[in-house]
Write a protein that holds these residues in place. Structure first.
Motif, PDB file in Angstrom:
ATOM      1  N   ASP A  26      29.679  35.957  29.719  1.00 46.84           N
ATOM      2  CA  ASP A  26      28.776  36.738  28.869  1.00 46.84           C
ATOM      3  C   ASP A  26      27.423  36.053  28.837  1.00 46.84           C
ATOM      4  N   PHE A  27      26.393  36.753  29.321  1.00 41.76           N
ATOM      5  CA  PHE A  27      25.044  36.186  29.332  1.00 41.76           C
ATOM      6  C   PHE A  27      24.217  36.627  28.132  1.00 41.76           C
ATOM      7  N   GLY A  28      24.811  37.409  27.235  1.00 46.10           N
ATOM      8  CA  GLY A  28      24.072  37.872  26.080  1.00 46.10           C
ATOM      9  C   GLY A  28      23.176  39.046  26.414  1.00 46.10           C
ATOM     10  N   GLY A  29      22.387  39.444  25.456  1.00 47.75           N
ATOM     11  CA  GLY A  29      21.489  40.572  25.662  1.00 47.75           C
ATOM     12  C   GLY A  29      22.116  41.909  25.346  1.00 47.75           C
ATOM     13  N   GLY A  30      23.445  41.958  25.256  1.00 45.53           N
ATOM     14  CA  GLY A  30      24.122  43.213  24.949  1.00 45.53           C
ATOM     15  C   GLY A  30      24.735  43.899  26.134  1.00 45.53           C
ATOM     16  N   GLY A  31      24.346  43.486  27.349  1.00 43.98           N
ATOM     17  CA  GLY A  31      24.901  44.105  28.545  1.00 43.98           C
ATOM     18  C   GLY A  31      26.311  43.601  28.818  1.00 43.98           C
ATOM     19  N   ASN A  32      27.194  44.518  29.178  1.00 40.53           N
ATOM     20  CA  ASN A  32      28.586  44.165  29.426  1.00 40.53           C
ATOM     21  C   ASN A  32      28.876  44.066  30.913  1.00 40.53           C
ATOM     22  N   LEU A  33      29.802  43.163  31.251  1.00 32.46           N
ATOM     23  CA  LEU A  33      30.289  43.086  32.624  1.00 32.46           C
ATOM     24  C   LEU A  33      31.025  44.384  32.936  1.00 32.46           C
ATOM     25  N   CYS A  34      30.564  45.120  33.941  1.00 32.71           N
ATOM     26  CA  CYS A  34      31.151  46.428  34.240  1.00 32.71           C
ATOM     27  C   CYS A  34      31.855  46.475  35.581  1.00 32.71           C
ATOM     28  N   ALA A  35      31.667  45.461  36.406  1.00 31.66           N
ATOM     29  CA  ALA A  35      32.349  45.433  37.700  1.00 31.66           C
ATOM     30  C   ALA A  35      32.220  44.055  38.305  1.00 31.66           C
ATOM     31  N   PHE A  36      33.222  43.650  39.051  1.00 32.16           N
ATOM     32  CA  PHE A  36      33.102  42.458  39.882  1.00 32.16           C
ATOM     33  C   PHE A  36      33.943  42.675  41.126  1.00 32.16           C
ATOM     34  N   ALA A  37      33.536  42.032  42.199  1.00 32.06           N
ATOM     35  CA  ALA A  37      34.220  42.253  43.474  1.00 32.06           C
ATOM     36  C   ALA A  37      33.864  41.144  44.437  1.00 32.06           C
ATOM     37  N   SER A  38      34.717  40.952  45.410  1.00 31.97           N
ATOM     38  CA  SER A  38      34.339  40.093  46.520  1.00 31.97           C
ATOM     39  C   SER A  38      33.399  40.872  47.420  1.00 31.97           C
ATOM     40  N   SER A  39      32.664  40.163  48.233  1.00 29.37           N
ATOM     41  CA  SER A  39      31.787  40.835  49.179  1.00 29.37           C
ATOM     42  C   SER A  39      32.621  41.375  50.340  1.00 29.37           C
ATOM     43  N   TRP A  40      31.953  42.013  51.273  1.00 24.81           N
ATOM     44  CA  TRP A  40      32.611  42.525  52.477  1.00 24.81           C
ATOM     45  C   TRP A  40      33.269  41.381  53.247  1.00 24.81           C
ATOM     46  N   VAL A  41      34.530  41.547  53.627  1.00 24.01           N
ATOM     47  CA  VAL A  41      35.283  40.512  54.333  1.00 24.01           C
ATOM     48  C   VAL A  41      35.518  40.967  55.779  1.00 24.01           C
ATOM     49  N   PRO A  42      34.954  40.276  56.776  1.00 24.45           N
ATOM     50  CA  PRO A  42      35.094  40.707  58.168  1.00 24.45           C
ATOM     51  C   PRO A  42      36.351  40.165  58.834  1.00 24.45           C
ATOM     52  N   ALA A  43      37.448  40.061  58.092  1.00 22.38           N
ATOM     53  CA  ALA A  43      38.699  39.537  58.621  1.00 22.38           C
ATOM     54  C   ALA A  43      39.830  40.457  58.202  1.00 22.38           C
ATOM     55  N   GLU A  44      40.847  40.579  59.054  1.00 22.57           N
ATOM     56  CA  GLU A  44      41.982  41.451  58.771  1.00 22.57           C
ATOM     57  C   GLU A  44      43.123  40.662  58.145  1.00 22.57           C
ATOM     58  N   GLY A  45      43.810  41.285  57.181  1.00 20.03           N
ATOM     59  CA  GLY A  45      44.979  40.656  56.585  1.00 20.03           C
ATOM     60  C   GLY A  45      44.712  39.868  55.326  1.00 20.03           C
ATOM     61  N   VAL A  46      43.548  40.051  54.688  1.00 22.02           N
ATOM     62  CA  VAL A  46      43.190  39.337  53.461  1.00 22.02           C
ATOM     63  C   VAL A  46      43.508  40.227  52.261  1.00 22.02           C
ATOM     64  N   VAL A  47      44.152  39.651  51.247  1.00 23.42           N
ATOM     65  CA  VAL A  47      44.507  40.379  50.032  1.00 23.42           C
ATOM     66  C   VAL A  47      44.030  39.567  48.823  1.00 23.42           C
ATOM     67  N   ILE A  48      43.294  40.198  47.916  1.00 20.11           N
ATOM     68  CA  ILE A  48      42.823  39.550  46.695  1.00 20.11           C
ATOM     69  C   ILE A  48      43.239  40.408  45.511  1.00 20.11           C
ATOM     70  N   LEU A  49      43.940  39.796  44.561  1.00 19.31           N
ATOM     71  CA  LEU A  49      44.346  40.477  43.335  1.00 19.31           C
ATOM     72  C   LEU A  49      43.417  40.066  42.211  1.00 19.31           C
ATOM     73  N   MET A  50      42.873  41.052  41.500  1.00 19.10           N
ATOM     74  CA  MET A  50      41.953  40.763  40.408  1.00 19.10           C
ATOM     75  C   MET A  50      42.211  41.715  39.246  1.00 19.10           C
ATOM     76  N   PRO A  51      41.985  41.261  38.016  1.00 13.92           N
ATOM     77  CA  PRO A  51      42.240  42.130  36.858  1.00 13.92           C
ATOM     78  C   PRO A  51      41.200  43.232  36.755  1.00 13.92           C
ATOM     79  N   SER A  52      41.666  44.446  36.430  1.00 10.21           N
ATOM     80  CA  SER A  52      40.724  45.521  36.116  1.00 10.21           C
ATOM     81  C   SER A  52      40.092  45.218  34.765  1.00 10.21           C
TER      82      SER A  52
END
Length: 430
Positions: free
Chosen positions: A373-399
């Motif tokens: 939380d950086f303050g200011g009132g804005g909420n975290l609305c999304a997070f993601a890994s960047s584009w992955v140029p490799a096959e077979g990668v799996v990342i589990l993250m909380p919604s």
């Protein structure tokens, strides 16, 4: 959508110690991929100014000095270390303006377009790079890339939380720990497990892998959502209690293998990242800053997975993770001491970016994204890994709570034909 670079500056290292400090890479740092990992955090307006964010970042860099240091190889190339307090280093900060509203890119679906929101990860000069992407609506996407051999995901999430607190003017109640005394080898050191071919490549080194005939353009990054309701349905099929990660990973492994259409006798395995901090005896501090990830390797024949139950696959995952305990970790630490004069090369350095029939899995389910939380009132609305140029990668993250129905988001990379088939059966309970 246009992303215009407004400025590019370097935040120098904090006040240097009385002399240059050399922090040696541990065996766990050496196992980490020698590359930058990119992650995106999106915030709705209003958000603090870039000046406020950079002021907080300067304070955070002083508390997490290795992120502003330099990765150095000794003359014998056997003992890499992080140099802190020397000239050079620093954190790169890029500021951009984006000619659209944040809602135009939400949710952050995997795409090569995401690479525009963080500095390049190739041929980087800084261990930590941050890009502040300010949208016309006042929304913000923070693109962060960090050299993986300096810190793992657990460590970097603690840095992000601390940065947010410092921007808000709060005190830090949990400081990073750099003490490596818990990683001292036994006397005498001994290897109770075989680590050649598992973690490190035995000498002599194999020839370099020729370029693959497969094209990385045939790889698809995709995001699949699993609600808590769906995960609960899978758990009702379990004859014994399993964690959410084990249950969902068993489900994914089984259905990804089906989508790949592999020969029934093919051996498939998962390279699964396990946090070693709580598995040491006594446990390492959760605030330990660096890498302390060990890989577990559940394995099975294709026919065992496709014809067996999700419970069978979950049990394989559970048992493989359970084998990563204090004795195995101590054996790996001692292995490094016994081979201290040799060049240790991770086996992953000799792999192509196409892992089929195998998978590489990282779980971000325990990371404190909700605390950033950086303050200011804005909420975290999304997070993601960047584009992955490799096959077979799996990342589990909380919604994120308040966005959709909660649950778990899974980012995975597959060949396009396999991705299409997986999408059709991703929620199949057969």
């Amino acid at each position: 959508m246009e992303v215009h670079v407004v400025s590019s500056t370097v935040i120098p290292q904090g006040l240097p110690p009385t002399e240059n400090t050399k922090i040696p890479l541990t065996v766990f740092d050496m196992l980490a991929a020698d590359m930058h990992i990119a992650v995106l955090h999106a915030y709705m307006p209003p958000m603090p100014t870039n000046t406020a964010l950079k002021d907080g970042l300067k304070k955070a860099v002083g508390l997490f000095p290795t992120l502003a240091g330099q990765l150095v190889e000794n003359d014998d190339h056997c003992r890499p270390y992080i140099s802190v307090g020397d000239n050079g280093g620093g954190v790169l900060v890029v500021e951009t303006n984006v000619g659209s509203e944040l809602l135009d890119i939400l949710p952050l679906e995997p795409s090569p377009e995401l690479e525009r929101f963080h500095p390049p990860i190739d041929e980087t000069q800084h261990l930590l790079q941050i890009q502040l992407n300010r949208f016309s609506c006042g929304g913000l996407v923070i693109g962060l890339t960090a050299q993986h051999r300096v810190a793992d995901g657990k460590a970097m999430s603690s840095f992000f939380v601390a940065w947010g607190k410092l921007v808000r003017g709060l005190q830090i109640d949990s400081f990073p720990v750099y003490d490596q005394t818990m990683l001292i080898p036994r006397d005498p050191p001994r290897c109770d497990h075989d680590h050649w071919g598992i973690e490190f490549q035995p000498l002599p080194l194999p020839p370099s892998i020729p370029p693959s005939t497969l094209n990385s353009n045939k790889i698809r990054n995709m995001r699949v959502h699993y609600s808590w309701e769906f995960i609960s349905k899978i758990k009702t099929q379990m004859p014994r209690k399993h964690s959410t990660f084990e249950v969902l990973m068993g489900h994914l492994w089984k259905n990804i293998t089906r989508a790949r259409g592999l020969d029934p006798d093919t051996l498939t395995q998962i390279r699964l990242s396990v946090n070693g901090r709580p598995r040491l005896r006594p446990p390492a501090p959760s605030e330990y800053f660096g890498n302390m990830v060990i890989n577990a390797y559940p394995r099975a024949r294709v026919k065992e997975l496709t014809k067996g139950s999700v419970a069978d696959a979950a049990r394989l995952v559970h048992d493989a993770v359970g084998r990563i305990e204090d004795g195995y970790i101590r054996s790996l630490i001692d292995f490094r001491a016994i081979n201290s004069g040799d060049v240790l090369v991770p086996v992953t350095d000799f792999e192509e970016p196409f892992l089929c029939p195998n998978l590489e899995v990282d779980s971000w389910l325990g990371f404190p994204f909700h605390e950033v939380d950086f303050g200011g009132g804005g909420n975290l609305c999304a997070f993601a890994s960047s584009w992955v140029p490799a096959e077979g990668v799996v990342i589990l993250m909380p919604s994120l709570p308040g966005i959709g129905e909660g649950g778990v988001d899974v980012m995975l990379t597959l060949f396009q034909d396999h991705a299409r088939l997986f999408r059709e059966i991703s929620h199949s309970l057969d």
